[in-house]
Design a protein around this motif. Structure first.
Motif: not given
Length: 631
Positions: A350-354, A366-367, A380-383, A432-441
């Motif tokens: 989920f966190s990979a750039a590719q 990914r949009d 930080a990311d929505v997949i 199906e689903g939604i993955f949400l990554r929050l900003p580390e800072d």
């Protein structure tokens, strides 16, 4: 299916065998209850073309958890055609069960007797109506004509934390541990008198006249009058060979703490950076594992239908991929005291750039424009997870105390079979689903603010008390009450996940019970900080694209804003907003309740624990809130 009668007595979904009606559990049917038997009695001989469920990562985790002889993940035995021809071959295939408790009571005259005595009979004559199966009192003195009166299970059983389940000893109870002076097999009657002060059930011996009320064995003082545990494993049909020293508890049939599933689940994700071929090899590993040399590949590819997925690669490429998979990371040297890590591989994907190439089991999107502008401070990311496959395996169960999701040794796990099993029950669902990554800072700054706050310290103290109160004392070695503390980050992510789940259920038509969550929460040395909300149910509701569409810009902004706005208030405030697990309490939630945060237990991965609104929005001290303002 009742083992003694070889006919259906009911039906459950395969997923129920993972959560509510698995091996060793009591299933409440319309007229009686049954106990699901152990794996030794499951029979697949009547199913000609059944196949095990392929998920190598989950299979390796089951082995690491102590079941090293397990070679397969099997679906529940089932054969199509039972509805069309209930008396045919399909009607004789199913999960074996046995009537339990072993004592029945006549609903007309209250006579109490063992189920295998000649007092009661059984009828299940209508193959198309298994729900009408019933026990009856053959010679009831109060019912002279008409249909013979229904006999139901006597509603008391005995259980202990070691997983044993036994019938309540009614003859010994009413005679104070002695034999009846008038008969070797005394006739008993159970008189349920009702009332508002707990159980008021009298057991009377019709042979000698002695009587005794069940209230004597309820409560803390009553537990001292219960017998010692006989070590009965009712689902396996035997008794433990070693004397059981666990304390017996009296339960009413249907009590929610009589059975807790211990399961593992994994998403069918490809390996990090793996090619499409490597993903296919992992998917079909159950077949490819049997190939010992490259010269066997041509024959296998020509005769095994599943290997047609590999037709665009050469034998040399396939063999190299097999060798890479076979030499994959070993797990035997890992920490055996905890659960196998099934989340890291998923987080890496989920966190990979590719993103990995799409497949039938796992497709991500990914949009290209990234996170919507109004939500850049929140995510930080929505997949969009357009396809996923989740496999769940049942590895054991516990009684009285639920298993800890991070520490498998905290309570005693009961076995699924008499000997070491070579397979365990499993189910697979797609969704199906939604993955949400929050900003580390964002999370790092928040953790620094709350690390020494009184509310977080109260949560940590409650966690230590929670583990100590559930520690069985049977595990060797020192006991660390703070072992596997999930950390402050988990509280914030978990609370946000529940807020989003409840908002999705309210606004978009999905029931919360059809949604599931996976929280990826790390610490200072672990970058994980994501939430996966997904549908994984065995029907069409979870695969129609409705959840994926919520990750588009406008719906996601609306859902996030509404979820956070709803968190500011609860109709149970101020009681809910002020709640903290202060000593001596050992519950693991703060400002959270059924009105604002709780969801169904199959939806939440931690049983509605580690939730607190004050850590997400400013309902009290703004410094504690992860999001002090709405988007």
């Amino acid at each position: 299916m009742a083992a003694n009668y070889f006919r259906r007595v009911g039906a459950v979904r395969p997923s129920h065998l993972m959560f509510t009606t698995g091996v060793g559990s009591l299933v409440d049917l319309p007229n009686f209850s049954v106990l699901v038997r152990g794996l030794d009695d499951w029979n697949y001989s009547g199913i000609p073309d059944w196949e095990p469920i392929a998920e190598p990562r989950l299979l390796a985790a089951v082995r690491k958890l102590g079941e090293r002889d397990v070679k397969e993940l099997r679906p529940a035995p089932w054969l199509d055609g039972a509805d069309r021809e209930p008396s045919g071959p399909a009607g004789r295939v199913g999960v074996p069960v046995m009537p339990f408790p072993g004592w029945l009571r006549c609903t007309a005259c209250d006579e109490l007797a063992p189920i295998d005595s000649k007092v009661f009979g059984f009828e299940n004559s209508k193959a198309r109506k298994p729900h009408e199966a019933r026990f009856f009192h053959s010679n009831c003195g109060r019912k002279k004509t008409g249909r013979k009166p229904l006999a139901v299970g006597a509603r008391f059983v005995l259980a202990c934390t070691a997983g044993h389940l036994d019938d309540f000893p009614y003859p010994q109870f009413v005679h104070h541990g002695a034999d009846c002076v008038s008969a070797s097999h005394p006739r008993l009657r159970m008189d349920d008198r009702g009332g508002n002060l707990g159980a008021n059930v009298e057991i009377k011996c019709l042979s000698c006249g002695l009587r005794r009320n069940m209230r004597e064995v309820f409560g803390q003082r009553g537990a001292e009058k219960l017998p010692r545990c006989r070590g009965r494993r009712a689902h396996l049909g035997d008794f433990e060979s070693v004397e059981c020293k666990a304390e017996l508890k009296l339960l009413v049939v249907g009590a929610s703490n009589q059975w807790f599933a211990q399961t593992l689940s994994a998403l069918a994700v490809p390996r990090t950076g793996a090619s499409e071929l490597q993903s296919k090899v992992e998917q079909h590993w159950q077949v490819l594992e049997q190939i010992a040399a490259p010269m066997m590949l041509p024959f296998a590819r020509a005769n095994v239908t599943a290997l047609r997925d590999l037709e665009k690669w050469s034998d040399e490429e396939i063999w190299a991929a097999i060798e890479r998979h076979r030499a994959g990371p070993k797990t035997d040297d890992d920490d055996d005291k905890g659960y196998p890590d099934l989340h890291t591989a998923e987080w890496e994907i989920f966190s990979a750039a590719q993103l990995p190439p799409p497949s039938d089991d796992f497709t991500l999107r990914r949009d290209p424009e990234g996170v919507p502008g109004r939500l850049k401070e929140h995510y930080a990311d929505v997949i969009q997870v357009e396809r996923l496959r989740e496999v769940r395996a049942l590895v054991g169960f516990t009684r009285l105390d639920a298993p800890d999701p991070t520490d498998p040794g905290l309570v005693t796990r009961a076995r699924l079979a008499r000997s070491k099993p070579t397979w365990v029950p499993a189910s697979e669902v797609r969704g199906e689903g939604i993955f949400l990554r929050l900003p580390e800072d964002l999370l790092a700054d928040w953790e620094e603010r709350v690390s020494d706050s009184d509310p977080l310290l109260e949560h940590m103290g409650a966690y230590g008390r929670f583990r100590k109160n559930r520690y069985s004392g049977r595990i060797a070695g020192p006991f660390d009450p703070m072992r596997h503390w999930p950390g402050a980050r988990y509280l914030a992510l978990h609370t946000l996940s529940h807020l989003l789940i409840r908002t999705i259920a309210l606004e978009c038509g999905y029931s919360s019970a059809s949604l599931s969550e996976r929280i990826y929460a790390g610490d200072d040395n672990d970058p994980r900080r994501g939430i996966l909300i997904y549908t994984a149910v065995p029907d069409a509701e979870g695969t129609l694209g409705g959840l994926v569409s919520l990750a588009e810009e406008e719906p996601l902004i609306r859902l996030t804003r509404r979820a956070l706005a709803d968190a500011y208030h609860c109709s149970s405030d101020p009681l809910c907003a002020e709640r903290l697990p202060q000593e001596p309490a050992d519950f693991l939630h703060g400002a959270a309740c059924h009105v604002c945060l709780f969801v169904s237990e199959t939806t939440c991965e931690r049983g509605n624990r580690f939730l607190d609104r004050r850590f997400v929005v400013p309902i009290a001290d703004p410094a504690l809130a992860l999001f002090p303002e709405l988007p």
